[in-house]
Structures are given as C-alpha cells and as structure tokens.
Scaffold this motif. Structure first.
Motif, PDB file in Angstrom:
ATOM      1  N   GLU A 132       0.819  -1.206   0.000  1.00 46.50           N
ATOM      2  CA  GLU A 132       0.000   0.000   0.000  1.00 46.50           C
ATOM      3  C   GLU A 132       0.860   1.266   0.000  1.00 46.50           C
ATOM      4  O   GLU A 132       0.561   2.237  -0.682  1.00 46.50           O
ATOM      5  N   GLY A 133       1.966   1.259   0.767  1.00 49.55           N
ATOM      6  CA  GLY A 133       2.872   2.405   0.780  1.00 49.55           C
ATOM      7  C   GLY A 133       3.508   2.639  -0.573  1.00 49.55           C
ATOM      8  O   GLY A 133       3.625   3.774  -1.035  1.00 49.55           O
ATOM      9  N   TYR A 134       3.907   1.556  -1.234  1.00 51.63           N
ATOM     10  CA  TYR A 134       4.499   1.659  -2.560  1.00 51.63           C
ATOM     11  C   TYR A 134       3.492   2.234  -3.552  1.00 51.63           C
ATOM     12  O   TYR A 134       3.806   3.144  -4.320  1.00 51.63           O
ATOM     13  N   LEU A 161       3.465   5.850  -5.640  1.00 49.46           N
ATOM     14  CA  LEU A 161       3.319   5.943  -7.096  1.00 49.46           C
ATOM     15  C   LEU A 161       2.200   6.895  -7.502  1.00 49.46           C
ATOM     16  O   LEU A 161       2.289   7.566  -8.529  1.00 49.46           O
ATOM     17  N   MET A 162       1.156   6.930  -6.708  1.00 47.23           N
ATOM     18  CA  MET A 162      -0.010   7.740  -7.067  1.00 47.23           C
ATOM     19  C   MET A 162       0.059   9.157  -6.505  1.00 47.23           C
ATOM     20  O   MET A 162      -0.774   9.990  -6.837  1.00 47.23           O
ATOM     21  N   ARG A 163       1.042   9.429  -5.669  1.00 50.03           N
ATOM     22  CA  ARG A 163       1.161  10.758  -5.057  1.00 50.03           C
ATOM     23  C   ARG A 163       1.457  11.796  -6.134  1.00 50.03           C
ATOM     24  O   ARG A 163       2.337  11.614  -6.965  1.00 50.03           O
ATOM     25  N   VAL A 164       0.696  12.860  -6.124  1.00 48.35           N
ATOM     26  CA  VAL A 164       0.894  13.940  -7.076  1.00 48.35           C
ATOM     27  C   VAL A 164       1.871  14.934  -6.460  1.00 48.35           C
ATOM     28  O   VAL A 164       1.672  15.409  -5.344  1.00 48.35           O
ATOM     29  N   THR A 165       2.928  15.234  -7.181  1.00 50.03           N
ATOM     30  CA  THR A 165       3.898  16.196  -6.686  1.00 50.03           C
ATOM     31  C   THR A 165       3.862  17.428  -7.571  1.00 50.03           C
ATOM     32  O   THR A 165       3.665  17.348  -8.774  1.00 50.03           O
ATOM     33  N   THR A 166       4.045  18.554  -6.957  1.00 49.48           N
ATOM     34  CA  THR A 166       4.115  19.792  -7.727  1.00 49.48           C
ATOM     35  C   THR A 166       5.502  20.360  -7.542  1.00 49.48           C
ATOM     36  O   THR A 166       6.054  20.358  -6.445  1.00 49.48           O
TER      37      THR A 166
END
Length: 96
Positions: free
Chosen positions: A82-84, A88-93
């Motif tokens: 789940e952490g992985y 992967l799905m985290r949106v970074t700006t």
C-alpha cells in the motif's frame, strides 16, 4: 476486495491466500460475459500458464507473482504494498 499484484522476477508461479486466489481464479475463468476485466488482460493472464499456489502467509488481497525456488525473496507485507502504491499515485508539484 481490492487485489494488489506484486511481481518478483523471474515469475514462475502466482501465489495468494486461499480466498484471494479463489477470487482471482474466478475472475480469470472464461464466462459468457466478462464484467470485471478487459478482454486483453484476461487473454494475457490465461495464456501465461503459471501455476496458482495457495500461500497462507500472504495477506488477503495480495497476489504475488514470484519465483518458485525456496530461496525466493519474501513477499512484501500489505502495508509495504500500500505504501508503494501510495507513493506511485502521489501527485507532486514542482516550484520553479
């Protein structure tokens, strides 16, 4: 139930705890109507021919595509998977 697929090369078998593996087997079984997966996914999965293995040590919902050798890498925990996926799905700006 969500299914998390974890791959460790070389893949020689597909393992999951019994209820998860039964669900996966049902999803992959040919049916008159395939409401849960695309035809391309199903035809690919059915053509691989990897053995399906019950593994009581895996958490529910985790499907481990792994080598079958006894010295294979231990599967990740559900929290690690789940952490992985969250990373992967985290949106970074990015700021200039």
């Amino acid at each position: 139930m969500k299914l998390y697929f974890v791959r460790t090369d070389p893949v020689q078998e597909v393992a999951a705890e019994p209820a998860t593996l039964d669900l996966l087997t049902d999803i992959l079984r040919p049916k008159a109507v395939e409401p849960r997966a695309t035809p391309e996914f199903l035809s690919t999965a059915r053509s691989l021919g990897w053995p399906l293995v019950y593994d009581e040590k895996l958490p529910a919902g985790v499907v481990h595509c792994r080598p079958s050798s006894p010295d294979a890498v231990e599967p990740p925990t559900l929290a690690e998977v789940e952490g992985y996926l969250a990373a992967l799905m985290r949106v970074t700006t990015s700021q200039p």
